[in-house]
Design a protein around this motif. Structure first.
Motif, PDB file in Angstrom:
ATOM      1  N   GLY A 103       0.819  -1.204   0.000  1.00  0.00           N
ATOM      2  CA  GLY A 103       0.000   0.000   0.000  1.00  0.00           C
ATOM      3  C   GLY A 103       0.849   1.248   0.000  1.00  0.00           C
ATOM      4  N   ASP A 104       0.274   2.340   0.477  1.00  0.00           N
ATOM      5  CA  ASP A 104       0.952   3.638   0.426  1.00  0.00           C
ATOM      6  C   ASP A 104       2.184   3.711   1.330  1.00  0.00           C
ATOM      7  N   TYR A 105       2.148   3.021   2.455  1.00  0.00           N
ATOM      8  CA  TYR A 105       3.288   2.995   3.368  1.00  0.00           C
ATOM      9  C   TYR A 105       3.912   1.610   3.343  1.00  0.00           C
ATOM     10  N   ASP A 106       5.190   1.556   3.674  1.00  0.00           N
ATOM     11  CA  ASP A 106       5.935   0.298   3.589  1.00  0.00           C
ATOM     12  C   ASP A 106       5.917  -0.502   4.892  1.00  0.00           C
ATOM     13  N   TYR A 107       5.825   0.188   6.020  1.00  0.00           N
ATOM     14  CA  TYR A 107       5.867  -0.472   7.330  1.00  0.00           C
ATOM     15  C   TYR A 107       4.882   0.206   8.261  1.00  0.00           C
ATOM     16  N   ILE A 108       4.407  -0.552   9.238  1.00  0.00           N
ATOM     17  CA  ILE A 108       3.666   0.043  10.348  1.00  0.00           C
ATOM     18  C   ILE A 108       4.289  -0.480  11.637  1.00  0.00           C
ATOM     19  N   LEU A 109       4.473   0.427  12.573  1.00  0.00           N
ATOM     20  CA  LEU A 109       5.078   0.102  13.863  1.00  0.00           C
ATOM     21  C   LEU A 109       4.075   0.391  14.966  1.00  0.00           C
ATOM     22  N   ARG A 110       4.077  -0.447  15.964  1.00  0.00           N
ATOM     23  CA  ARG A 110       3.353  -0.116  17.200  1.00  0.00           C
ATOM     24  C   ARG A 110       4.425   0.170  18.226  1.00  0.00           C
ATOM     25  N   ILE A 111       4.344   1.355  18.792  1.00  0.00           N
ATOM     26  CA  ILE A 111       5.369   1.854  19.707  1.00  0.00           C
ATOM     27  C   ILE A 111       4.695   2.140  21.040  1.00  0.00           C
ATOM     28  N   VAL A 112       5.311   1.722  22.139  1.00  0.00           N
ATOM     29  CA  VAL A 112       4.778   2.058  23.462  1.00  0.00           C
ATOM     30  C   VAL A 112       5.793   2.938  24.191  1.00  0.00           C
ATOM     31  N   VAL A 113       5.279   4.025  24.738  1.00  0.00           N
ATOM     32  CA  VAL A 113       6.119   5.004  25.425  1.00  0.00           C
ATOM     33  C   VAL A 113       5.351   5.579  26.618  1.00  0.00           C
ATOM     34  N   SER A 114       6.078   6.340  27.426  1.00  0.00           N
ATOM     35  CA  SER A 114       5.464   6.921  28.625  1.00  0.00           C
ATOM     36  C   SER A 114       4.631   8.159  28.333  1.00  0.00           C
ATOM     37  N   ASP A 115       5.036   8.944  27.333  1.00  0.00           N
ATOM     38  CA  ASP A 115       4.320  10.180  27.035  1.00  0.00           C
ATOM     39  C   ASP A 115       4.747  10.710  25.668  1.00  0.00           C
ATOM     40  N   VAL A 116       4.186  11.858  25.291  1.00  0.00           N
ATOM     41  CA  VAL A 116       4.480  12.439  23.980  1.00  0.00           C
ATOM     42  C   VAL A 116       5.960  12.815  23.875  1.00  0.00           C
ATOM     43  N   ALA A 117       6.536  13.318  24.939  1.00  0.00           N
ATOM     44  CA  ALA A 117       7.954  13.683  24.912  1.00  0.00           C
ATOM     45  C   ALA A 117       8.825  12.448  24.648  1.00  0.00           C
ATOM     46  N   ALA A 118       8.465  11.333  25.244  1.00  0.00           N
ATOM     47  CA  ALA A 118       9.224  10.094  25.008  1.00  0.00           C
ATOM     48  C   ALA A 118       9.070   9.649  23.559  1.00  0.00           C
ATOM     49  N   TYR A 119       7.868   9.850  23.002  1.00  0.00           N
ATOM     50  CA  TYR A 119       7.698   9.513  21.585  1.00  0.00           C
ATOM     51  C   TYR A 119       8.544  10.433  20.713  1.00  0.00           C
ATOM     52  N   ASP A 120       8.631  11.694  21.056  1.00  0.00           N
ATOM     53  CA  ASP A 120       9.454  12.632  20.281  1.00  0.00           C
ATOM     54  C   ASP A 120      10.917  12.177  20.268  1.00  0.00           C
ATOM     55  N   GLN A 121      11.410  11.713  21.414  1.00  0.00           N
ATOM     56  CA  GLN A 121      12.788  11.190  21.471  1.00  0.00           C
ATOM     57  C   GLN A 121      12.922   9.953  20.593  1.00  0.00           C
ATOM     58  N   PHE A 122      11.928   9.072  20.666  1.00  0.00           N
ATOM     59  CA  PHE A 122      11.942   7.881  19.826  1.00  0.00           C
ATOM     60  C   PHE A 122      11.915   8.272  18.347  1.00  0.00           C
ATOM     61  N   TYR A 123      11.049   9.202  17.991  1.00  0.00           N
ATOM     62  CA  TYR A 123      10.892   9.658  16.612  1.00  0.00           C
ATOM     63  C   TYR A 123      12.233  10.142  16.050  1.00  0.00           C
ATOM     64  N   LYS A 124      12.977  10.880  16.851  1.00  0.00           N
ATOM     65  CA  LYS A 124      14.284  11.376  16.406  1.00  0.00           C
ATOM     66  C   LYS A 124      15.244  10.224  16.128  1.00  0.00           C
ATOM     67  N   LYS A 125      15.179   9.155  16.941  1.00  0.00           N
ATOM     68  CA  LYS A 125      16.010   7.972  16.662  1.00  0.00           C
ATOM     69  C   LYS A 125      15.546   7.292  15.381  1.00  0.00           C
ATOM     70  N   LEU A 126      14.234   7.206  15.214  1.00  0.00           N
ATOM     71  CA  LEU A 126      13.672   6.522  14.049  1.00  0.00           C
ATOM     72  C   LEU A 126      14.084   7.218  12.756  1.00  0.00           C
ATOM     73  N   ILE A 127      13.923   8.525  12.683  1.00  0.00           N
ATOM     74  CA  ILE A 127      14.212   9.224  11.433  1.00  0.00           C
ATOM     75  C   ILE A 127      15.709   9.331  11.153  1.00  0.00           C
ATOM     76  N   SER A 128      16.542   8.992  12.131  1.00  0.00           N
ATOM     77  CA  SER A 128      17.986   8.989  11.868  1.00  0.00           C
ATOM     78  C   SER A 128      18.390   7.792  11.010  1.00  0.00           C
ATOM     79  N   HIS A 129      17.490   6.824  10.866  1.00  0.00           N
ATOM     80  CA  HIS A 129      17.767   5.676   9.993  1.00  0.00           C
ATOM     81  C   HIS A 129      17.718   6.160   8.547  1.00  0.00           C
TER      82      HIS A 129
END
Length: 156
Positions: A103-129
């Motif tokens: 489909g339109d996207y290649d992958y879907i991830l389910r991510i569990v974190v403590s809060d939005v700030a923790a997701y933002d930190q995760f997001y920065k690691k993810l996009i560094s790939h």
């Protein structure tokens, strides 16, 4: 899967619900004695139908109440890149599920974190790939259903 009989299917259904039951309890529930019941479970493990036995933890109690679904679009599709992406996902403990999609996207991830700030930190690691073209994130508001129990085919 067609080699499973009714007792194997009963055992699988029970084990999916409560793996902590003793062999005695399992055998009684499916109408076997202990040794044949134990042998069946061993066979199911050796065949790979039972992959492993785990404890299911409560994410909210552990301080991980936020589930985020991130759709990832790759800007390259080589086998080497896909292998690298899979290794990266395996190394990120916040990613509890990862699927390759059509489909339109290649992958879907389910991510569990403590809060939005923790997701933002995760997001920065993810996009560094390298090779990620786009990430679309959706925050879960309410969990309606969550189960690890598979619907066991009846064999009919």
């Amino acid at each position: 899967m067609s080699s499973l009989d009714a007792i194997d299917r009963q055992l699988l259904a029970i084990l999916q619900s409560d793996v902590s039951l003793s062999i005695e309890e399992l055998a009684e529930r499916v109408g076997l004695t202990k040794t044949p019941c134990w042998r069946r479970i061993q066979k199911l493990e050796k065949s790979g139908i039972i992959r492993r036995k785990v404890a299911l933890l409560d994410a909210e109690v552990l301080g991980l109440p936020v589930s985020v679904f991130a759709q990832v679009k790759a800007n390259q599709h080589s086998a080497e890149w896909a292998d690298s992406f899979a290794r990266t996902m395996a190394d990120l403990p916040e990613v509890v599920e990862c699927y390759r999609l059509a489909g339109d996207y290649d992958y879907i991830l389910r991510i569990v974190v403590s809060d939005v700030a923790a997701y933002d930190q995760f997001y920065k690691k993810l996009i560094s790939h390298a090779g990620i073209a786009d990430v679309a994130s959706t925050f879960a508001m309410e969990q309606i259903k969550s189960t690890t129990e598979l619907p066991i085919p009846t064999g009919e």
